[in-house]
Design a protein around this motif. Structure first.
Motif, short mmCIF file in Angstrom:
data_model
loop_
_atom_site.label_atom_id
_atom_site.label_comp_id
_atom_site.label_asym_id
_atom_site.label_seq_id
_atom_site.Cartn_x
_atom_site.Cartn_y
_atom_site.Cartn_z
N GLN B 9 0.83 -1.21 0.00
CA GLN B 9 0.00 0.00 0.00
C GLN B 9 0.86 1.25 0.00
N PHE B 10 2.01 1.18 0.67
CA PHE B 10 2.93 2.31 0.74
C PHE B 10 4.34 1.82 0.44
N LEU B 11 5.09 2.64 -0.27
CA LEU B 11 6.48 2.28 -0.58
C LEU B 11 7.28 3.57 -0.67
N SER B 12 8.36 3.63 0.11
CA SER B 12 9.23 4.80 0.11
C SER B 12 10.64 4.31 -0.11
N ILE B 13 11.27 4.76 -1.21
CA ILE B 13 12.61 4.30 -1.54
C ILE B 13 13.46 5.49 -1.97
N THR B 77 12.48 0.88 -12.94
CA THR B 77 13.94 0.80 -12.87
C THR B 77 14.51 2.20 -12.61
N ALA B 78 15.48 2.26 -11.72
CA ALA B 78 16.16 3.53 -11.42
C ALA B 78 15.15 4.63 -11.13
N ALA B 79 14.38 4.45 -10.08
CA ALA B 79 13.29 5.38 -9.76
C ALA B 79 13.80 6.81 -9.58
N GLN B 80 12.96 7.74 -9.99
CA GLN B 80 13.27 9.16 -9.89
C GLN B 80 12.18 9.87 -9.08
N PRO B 81 12.50 11.01 -8.47
CA PRO B 81 11.47 11.73 -7.68
C PRO B 81 10.20 12.01 -8.46
N GLY B 82 10.31 12.19 -9.76
CA GLY B 82 9.14 12.42 -10.60
C GLY B 82 8.21 11.23 -10.72
N ASP B 83 8.66 10.06 -10.25
CA ASP B 83 7.80 8.87 -10.26
C ASP B 83 6.88 8.84 -9.05
N THR B 84 7.07 9.74 -8.12
CA THR B 84 6.24 9.80 -6.91
C THR B 84 4.77 9.98 -7.29
N GLY B 85 3.90 9.21 -6.63
CA GLY B 85 2.47 9.32 -6.88
C GLY B 85 1.73 8.11 -6.39
N LEU B 86 0.43 8.09 -6.66
CA LEU B 86 -0.42 6.95 -6.32
C LEU B 86 -0.61 6.14 -7.59
N LYS B 98 -17.52 -0.59 -17.21
CA LYS B 98 -16.98 0.31 -16.21
C LYS B 98 -15.79 -0.37 -15.56
N LEU B 99 -14.95 0.45 -14.92
CA LEU B 99 -13.74 -0.04 -14.28
C LEU B 99 -13.90 -0.16 -12.78
N VAL B 100 -13.31 -1.23 -12.24
CA VAL B 100 -13.15 -1.36 -10.79
C VAL B 100 -11.68 -1.16 -10.48
N PHE B 101 -11.40 -0.42 -9.42
CA PHE B 101 -10.03 -0.03 -9.08
C PHE B 101 -9.53 -0.77 -7.85
N GLY B 102 -8.21 -0.99 -7.81
CA GLY B 102 -7.56 -1.41 -6.58
C GLY B 102 -7.42 -0.21 -5.65
N GLN B 103 -6.93 -0.47 -4.44
CA GLN B 103 -6.83 0.61 -3.45
C GLN B 103 -5.61 1.48 -3.64
N GLY B 104 -4.71 1.05 -4.53
CA GLY B 104 -3.58 1.90 -4.86
C GLY B 104 -2.31 1.61 -4.07
N THR B 105 -1.18 1.94 -4.66
CA THR B 105 0.12 1.92 -4.00
C THR B 105 0.66 3.35 -4.01
N ARG B 106 0.88 3.88 -2.81
CA ARG B 106 1.42 5.25 -2.72
C ARG B 106 2.93 5.15 -2.70
N LEU B 107 3.55 5.65 -3.76
CA LEU B 107 5.00 5.55 -3.95
C LEU B 107 5.65 6.90 -3.71
N THR B 108 6.71 6.90 -2.90
CA THR B 108 7.49 8.10 -2.65
C THR B 108 8.94 7.81 -2.99
N ILE B 109 9.50 8.62 -3.86
CA ILE B 109 10.92 8.48 -4.23
C ILE B 109 11.66 9.66 -3.61
N ASN B 110 12.59 9.34 -2.73
CA ASN B 110 13.34 10.36 -2.01
C ASN B 110 14.63 10.70 -2.74
N PRO B 111 14.92 12.01 -2.90
CA PRO B 111 16.14 12.41 -3.63
C PRO B 111 17.39 11.98 -2.88
#
Lengths: 113, 111
Positions: B9-13, B77-86, B98-111
């Motif tokens: 659900q959350f990922l910070s790298i 690959t080689a994550a960048q801060p601009g990849d941050t998002g849900l 119609k579409l059904v959605f997952g709950q999302g993965t909130r990704l944070t890329i730290n400089p």
């Protein structure tokens, strides 16, 4: 091509008040969807229109929520009366070809206090 | 009811690292879509996968659809801060447009 327009962007109301959101889809898109996205969750479908007819409103809390799509173009979503748990982002999406080609608006962030 | 479960659900790298996020279901989907959503904006479509086993690449992003069409993954690959998002996966409901959605993965890329 202009995107899906939504207004307002933000709204803060007290519980038991009413509120309305507006959506203008992409020109030519026959299908319009309203989704509710609670913080930390994925979007949940509230209602789907095909032209000006309702296709699916099974997840719409009809005791307080209503929606219409006049002339098969613009749509409004209304909540009356609002509850605290209605605090969410309300997203409008339109599509020309079903599930392929969804385009979302920027959403309306509703805070009920 | 067709459900999509996303993990984590959350990922910070840190910038430069690689990561994979997953989207799983017990139901078969005819296709799956991946979206990225930034704060204050609506979801934006990244890719649609339609064939079991399909792999699609979008610059540093690689999307895979499971052979059984019940799961999908997104590898960056080689994550960048601009990849941050849900990051959201979504699939069409059976017999409905119609579409059904997952709950999302909130990704944070730290400089």
């Amino acid at each position: 091509e202009a995107g899906v327009a939504q207004s307002p962007r933000y709204k803060i109301i007290e519980k038991r008040q009413s509120v309305a959101f507006w959506c203008n889809p992409i020109s030519g898109h026959a299908t319009l969807y309203w989704y509710q996205q609670i913080l930390g969750q994925g979007p949940k479908l509230l209602i789907q229109f095909q032209n000006n007819g309702v296709v699916d409103d099974s997840q719409l809390p009809k005791d307080r929520f209503s929606a219409e799509r006049l002339k098969g173009v613009d749509s409004t979503l209304k909540i009356q009366p609002a509850k605290l748990e209605d605090s969410a982002v309300y997203l409008c999406a339109s599509s020309r070809a079903g599930v392929y080609g969804y385009t979302f608006g920027s959403g309306t962030r509703l805070t009920v206090v | 009811t067709q459900l999509l479960e996303q993990s984590p659900q959350f990922l910070s790298i840190q910038e430069g690292e690689n990561l994979t996020v997953y989207c799983n279901s017990s139901s078969v989907f005819s296709s799956l879509q991946w979206y990225r959503q930034e704060p204050g904006e609506g979801p934006v479509l990244l890719v649609t996968v339609v064939t079991g086993g399909e792999v699609k690449k979008l610059k540093r992003l690689t999307f895979q659809f499971g052979d059984a069409r019940k799961d999908s993954s997104l590898h960056i690959t080689a994550a960048q801060p601009g990849d941050t998002g849900l990051y959201l996966c979504a699939g069409p409901t059976q017999g409905a447009q119609k579409l059904v959605f997952g709950q999302g993965t909130r990704l944070t890329i730290n400089p």
